[in-house]
Scaffold this active site. Sequence first.
Site, PDB file in Angstrom:
ATOM      1  N   SER A 262       0.834  -1.199   0.000  1.00  0.00           N
ATOM      2  CA  SER A 262       0.000   0.000   0.000  1.00  0.00           C
ATOM      3  C   SER A 262       0.870   1.252   0.000  1.00  0.00           C
ATOM      4  CB  SER A 262      -0.917   0.001   1.221  1.00  0.00           C
ATOM      5  OG  SER A 262      -0.205   0.494   2.337  1.00  0.00           O
ATOM      6  N   LYS A 263       0.225   2.359  -0.274  1.00  0.00           N
ATOM      7  CA  LYS A 263       0.947   3.633  -0.319  1.00  0.00           C
ATOM      8  C   LYS A 263       1.572   3.952   1.033  1.00  0.00           C
ATOM      9  CE  LYS A 263      -1.616   5.531  -4.105  1.00  0.00           C
ATOM     10  NZ  LYS A 263      -2.112   6.688  -4.807  1.00  0.00           N
ATOM     11  N   ARG A 264       0.975   3.427   2.086  1.00  0.00           N
ATOM     12  CA  ARG A 264       1.472   3.714   3.438  1.00  0.00           C
ATOM     13  C   ARG A 264       2.684   2.851   3.808  1.00  0.00           C
ATOM     14  NH1 ARG A 264       0.285   8.207   5.437  1.00  0.00           N
ATOM     15  NH2 ARG A 264      -1.581   8.973   4.445  1.00  0.00           N
ATOM     16  N   ASP A 265       2.821   1.691   3.149  1.00  0.00           N
ATOM     17  CA  ASP A 265       3.877   0.749   3.538  1.00  0.00           C
ATOM     18  C   ASP A 265       5.262   1.358   3.480  1.00  0.00           C
ATOM     19  OD1 ASP A 265       2.306  -1.364   4.189  1.00  0.00           O
ATOM     20  OD2 ASP A 265       2.229  -2.157   2.153  1.00  0.00           O
TER      21      ASP A 265
END
Length: 505
Positions: A262-265
Amino acid sequence: MSAKVRVRFAPSPTGPLHIGGVRTALYNYLFAKKHKGDFVLRIEDTDQNRYVEGAENYIIESLEWCGIAFDEGPGKEGDYGPYRQSERKDMYRKYAEQLIKSDHAYYAFDTADELDAHRKDHEERGKTFIYNWHNREKLQNSLSLSEDEVREKLDADENYVIRFKSPKDEKLHIKDEIRGDMEIDTSTLDDKVLFKSDGMPTYHLANIVDDHLMQISHVIRGEEWLPSLALHFMLYRGFGWDAPKFAHLPLILKPQGKGKLSKRDGDKLGFPVFPLEWKDPSSGEISTGYREDGYFPEAVINMLAFLGWNPGTEQEFFKLDELVKAFEISRVHKGGAKFDPEKTKWFQQHYMHEADEKPVAEKLEYILQKKEIKASSAYVLEVVKLMKERAVFVNDIWEQGYFFFVAPTSYDPKNAKKSWKEGTSEIMQELIDLLKEQQDFEAEALQVRVKTWIEEKGIGFGKVMQPFRLALVGAMQGPDLYVIAAMIGKEETISRLQNAINTLG
Ligand code: GLU
């Protein structure tokens, strides 16, 4: 392949381009170039609510940095433009109406509140509300209402949507170039919205109409679009158009364990998931990018190419032009591809070793400029020649070789304690006197002179060389000390020795 290969990358400018998006663009590009075809960039910006300032520029800059050049797109007009859907807005309505005429679509007038009520009611009964063949006759649409009622509503400017009329229970047989033949049962599909009364098409309609008008031969996109495939297939059929070939690329998974990357990873796990740094225009939050972290585009491209594909040989290093030759869509995997940030570093190390010294030196000059350190280009190039071998990133050359540019401002306390003892200052003073007399300050000549002197004095080498290194470098690191002294020159060498005596003596 008979007709000309034309593929497109069709991102929505809703934020920074995720590294998975770059992979989709790359595979499209490789496929197009392999088959001497065209690679089109189309900006899918029909959803104005999700539009993010700067996102389109970011997409274009990312592709440029990677070297993925598009043949047609915004700012590079071809025969099929415009290439922004917002600029094509007026052409979609007639296609939606065409589908109504041919009984593949219908007007629906149900308000948001009414639909909400249906959803809640279903939920309470443990069911899911799906707007399709099993209930559409009971809802507010041009299939359930009389022609007059529909006309009245349209004349009164009531809000409506145009929905696709999904068939009741048909088995669709669709081929995916990566997944093979698939059978999809239409009975569970909902009647997707194609067009809204504000005059805007939804993704599905605009995407199909544009792929048709732009004569796209192959749709290569992420697996997350697989659930839309049946609808897209039926839309082509409804229009009476030949569908392009489809290829859905495997998901990109987190480095550890399962689940989509994900973009947060990236920020959580400490590696970039974006090609370039991105500053969110509303929150001001900054996400790191491969470019700013010092990666070369070659390393990122090589890593992305292997994220879901392999050449079937032992070869691991591929530049873009080599990928074009080797790429086969049939060798793209079905299963998810695990993201491996360490592998990217490994590719980076390789491309650093391979890199010409000159462009590396230019990048180092840029780093020095930002630190307001002046050095001639020729000198920076010499440093790069000495230090590149051990570096992964250009910044490593600065970190491992700062002493070529600046005198140490402090001395590593542990090293200082070990190497600067009683009598060291006197020895260093003698060294200064000796160096003052030295005419030839080349590394080799220096070495001969200093070595002879140490031998004549009959003291251990360490007693001289360790404090000497500490004085020039500030710590026990760096390449051959005579090379460092020769590089920084006589005056600077003597001044650093003097400083060390003053500070540590
Ligand atoms: N606009 C879609 C996206 O953001 C395009 C999907 C497709 O390629 O059909 O990815």
